[in-house]
Design an enzyme around this catalytic site. Structure first.
Site, PDB file in Angstrom:
ATOM      1  N   SER A  72      79.492  44.716  16.954  1.00 33.48           N
ATOM      2  CA  SER A  72      80.366  43.576  16.637  1.00 33.48           C
ATOM      3  C   SER A  72      80.453  43.351  15.136  1.00 33.48           C
ATOM      4  O   SER A  72      81.534  43.080  14.607  1.00 33.48           O
ATOM      5  CB  SER A  72      79.850  42.306  17.326  1.00 33.48           C
ATOM      6  OG  SER A  72      79.797  42.483  18.713  1.00 33.48           O
ATOM      7  N   GLN A 179      81.813  52.775  22.682  1.00 33.77           N
ATOM      8  CA  GLN A 179      81.597  53.404  23.996  1.00 33.77           C
ATOM      9  C   GLN A 179      81.675  54.923  23.936  1.00 33.77           C
ATOM     10  O   GLN A 179      81.189  55.604  24.843  1.00 33.77           O
ATOM     11  CB  GLN A 179      82.642  52.901  25.004  1.00 33.77           C
ATOM     12  CG  GLN A 179      82.455  51.472  25.437  1.00 33.77           C
ATOM     13  CD  GLN A 179      81.208  51.259  26.298  1.00 33.77           C
ATOM     14  OE1 GLN A 179      80.693  52.168  26.943  1.00 33.77           O
ATOM     15  NE2 GLN A 179      80.699  50.039  26.288  1.00 33.77           N
ATOM     16  N   HIS A 201      72.585  50.501  20.792  1.00 30.83           N
ATOM     17  CA  HIS A 201      72.128  50.282  22.171  1.00 30.83           C
ATOM     18  C   HIS A 201      73.055  50.846  23.237  1.00 30.83           C
ATOM     19  O   HIS A 201      72.737  50.821  24.420  1.00 30.83           O
ATOM     20  CB  HIS A 201      71.832  48.797  22.416  1.00 30.83           C
ATOM     21  CG  HIS A 201      73.030  47.916  22.575  1.00 30.83           C
ATOM     22  ND1 HIS A 201      73.431  47.441  23.795  1.00 30.83           N
ATOM     23  CD2 HIS A 201      73.890  47.409  21.673  1.00 30.83           C
ATOM     24  CE1 HIS A 201      74.491  46.667  23.630  1.00 30.83           C
ATOM     25  NE2 HIS A 201      74.789  46.630  22.354  1.00 30.83           N
ATOM     26  N   THR A 237      67.656  42.728   3.897  1.00 28.97           N
ATOM     27  CA  THR A 237      66.664  43.796   4.009  1.00 28.97           C
ATOM     28  C   THR A 237      66.943  44.616   5.258  1.00 28.97           C
ATOM     29  O   THR A 237      67.167  44.071   6.343  1.00 28.97           O
ATOM     30  CB  THR A 237      65.239  43.208   4.036  1.00 28.97           C
ATOM     31  OG1 THR A 237      65.049  42.495   2.812  1.00 28.97           O
ATOM     32  CG2 THR A 237      64.188  44.301   4.170  1.00 28.97           C
ATOM     33  N   CYS A 325      80.656  40.733  28.443  1.00 31.08           N
ATOM     34  CA  CYS A 325      81.129  39.591  27.679  1.00 31.08           C
ATOM     35  C   CYS A 325      81.989  38.670  28.524  1.00 31.08           C
ATOM     36  O   CYS A 325      82.096  37.493  28.247  1.00 31.08           O
ATOM     37  CB  CYS A 325      81.938  40.072  26.498  1.00 31.08           C
ATOM     38  SG  CYS A 325      81.195  41.498  25.732  1.00 31.08           S
TER      39      CYS A 325
HETATM   40  C1  PLP Z   1      79.279  46.864  23.279  1.00 31.72           C
HETATM   41  C2  PLP Z   1      80.559  46.998  22.550  1.00 31.72           C
HETATM   42  C3  PLP Z   1      80.759  46.363  21.319  1.00 31.72           C
HETATM   43  C4  PLP Z   1      79.745  45.454  20.714  1.00 31.72           C
HETATM   44  O1  PLP Z   1      78.578  46.123  20.280  1.00 31.72           O
HETATM   45  P1  PLP Z   1      77.266  45.242  20.040  1.00 31.72           P
HETATM   46  O2  PLP Z   1      76.317  46.193  19.363  1.00 31.72           O
HETATM   47  O3  PLP Z   1      76.786  44.810  21.371  1.00 31.72           O
HETATM   48  O4  PLP Z   1      77.667  44.112  19.171  1.00 31.72           O
HETATM   49  C5  PLP Z   1      81.963  46.549  20.681  1.00 31.72           C
HETATM   50  N1  PLP Z   1      82.922  47.308  21.222  1.00 31.72           N
HETATM   51  C6  PLP Z   1      82.768  47.955  22.394  1.00 31.72           C
HETATM   52  C7  PLP Z   1      83.873  48.803  22.915  1.00 31.72           C
HETATM   53  C8  PLP Z   1      81.590  47.808  23.107  1.00 31.72           C
HETATM   54  O5  PLP Z   1      81.445  48.411  24.280  1.00 31.72           O
END
Ligand code: PLP
Length: 379
Positions: A72, A179, A201, A237, A325
């Site tokens: 994000s 993704q 993640h 940092t 989300c």
């Molecule tokens: C999960 C996701 C995000 C957000 O990533 P985070 O590390 O959770 O903030 C943005 N775009 C897509 C397409 C995602 O699947």
């Protein structure tokens, strides 16, 4: 109860090798990378080592990689950072209706600040309308942001076709590839991508670490003010352990990419064939050809997905209705609305995303339970 996890688009389990590589950076190599004594320098070295690995996975130069706190933040930095610095050239941005909220809500904020945003339509498979993209470009257009692959329906967008158009018009192209990275081959220079967001993640790395690729001749404004970290582009940092983990996850992803893709595709296609033969009255959403290897999105007629999801949870099965989300809200998924899904099916849709830990036996268990529950709920 054993947990069977089929929600790898929401997040993935950190790999053992990744965790092991991160470990020393909490209590042994804990120096601040900005400090000039030896344990500071070794943290700094670990960061630069990880930067190389991230760059290599996407065909970038390590100088073009900036570490952030998540996907994000990468999306916010790319969009706001670029348009704030380039607003004399124009105030028009083009994106799509099926982007992640990190892009859509950033665009909403930018609209309040005087930018104009065009949200492109997609077809019934979730592919953006190239013709509409062409027709939407004006002399004021400075940025196009189209996701590499959709998090709900798995559709992969025609990024190379898009980049040919943006190049012709001298417009910068950003892609949210959160993704896609680690699941499909990506080469930013060959594909003509100017900026790209990724997140740890979603590829078996830790949460709370992301990266933004920005092509070397493109300037952007920093999003967090403070010290001189990340070549003055992202103060604070560094999350050294997280960065090391992301680097390792990217290295593994690069080495295993083909094997990983094939494994997930096989599981997914097996699941799909089983479901189709055992459960009637379903619809598969998203593009079946250009699709993330581990994603299947299914609408079940006369089923409330929320109820089905909770019943699956009682059996230790984790799946998702819409994206993480939007789950919990009663609003139908903006992605399913954009592909024109039948109203009755909007509330009956589940996403199954397979990962490296899933085995054929897990899929068999999933199909058995799913078949029973759907029958039960349809009565
Ligand atoms: C999960 C996701 C995000 C957000 O990533 P985070 O590390 O959770 O903030 C943005 N775009 C897509 C397409 C995602 O699947």
């Amino acid at each position: 109860m054993e947990i069977r996890y089929f929600d790898n688009a929401a997040t993935t389990k950190v790999k053992d090798e990744v965790l092991r590589e991160m470990f020393p950076y909490f209590c042994i190599e804990y120096g601040n990378p900005s400090s000039i004594y030896s344990i500071g320098r070794s943290s700094k070295k670990a960061i630069e080592n990880a930067r190389e690995k991230v760059a290599k996975l996407i065909g970038a130069n390590s100088k073009e990689i900036y570490f952030t706190s998540c996907g994000s933040e990468s999306d916010n930095t790319a969009l706001k950072g670029f348009v704030y610095l380039n607003k004399e050239k124009g105030n028009h941005i083009i994106t799509s209706k099926i982007e992640h909220p990190a892009i859509l809500n950033t665009c909403k904020t930018l609209e309040k600040q005087g930018f104009n945003v065009t949200y492109l339509d997609v077809d019934e498979n979730g592919v953006i309308d190239i013709e509409q993209l062409n027709n939407s470009i004006t002399s004021k257009t400075i940025l196009v942001s189209i996701m590499f692959a959709n998090n709900e329906i798995g559709t992969i967008e025609p990024i190379q076709k898009i980049s040919k158009i943006t190049k012709n018009h001298n417009i910068v192209l950003h892609t949210d590839a959160v993704q896609a990275v680690g699941n499909v081959p990506i080469n930013v220079s060959k594909m003509g991508i100017d900026m790209l967001s990724l997140s740890g993640h979603k590829l078996y790395g830790p949460k709370g670490i992301g990266a933004l690729y920005v092509k070397k001749d493109i300037n952007f404004e920093r999003y967090i003010d403070g010290g001189h970290q990340e070549r003055n582009k992202r103060s604070g940092t560094e999350n050294v352990a997280g960065i090391v983990g992301l680097g390792k996850a990217c290295e593994i992803a690069r080495i295993n990419l083909e094997e990983h893709q094939n494994y997930l595709k096989n599981l997914r296609d097996y699941f799909l064939a089983e479901v189709k033969s055992k459960i009637p009255n379903i619809k598969i959403n998203g593009d079946l050809e250009n699709r993330l290897p581990g994603n299947i999105n299914i609408s079940f007629k006369e089923i409330d997905a929320g109820t089905l999801l909770l019943k699956l949870d009682e059996k230790g099965i984790c799946v998702s209705s819409g994206s993480a989300c939007s789950s919990g809200s009663q609003e139908p998924s903006h992605v399913l609305v954009a592909i024109g899904l039948d109203k009755q099916l909007l509330q009956g849709t589940l996403r199954f995303t397979f990962g490296e830990d899933n085995k054929i036996e897990d899929v068999n268990y999933l199909v058995d339970i799913l078949e029973k529950l759907v029958k039960e709920l349809r009565k």
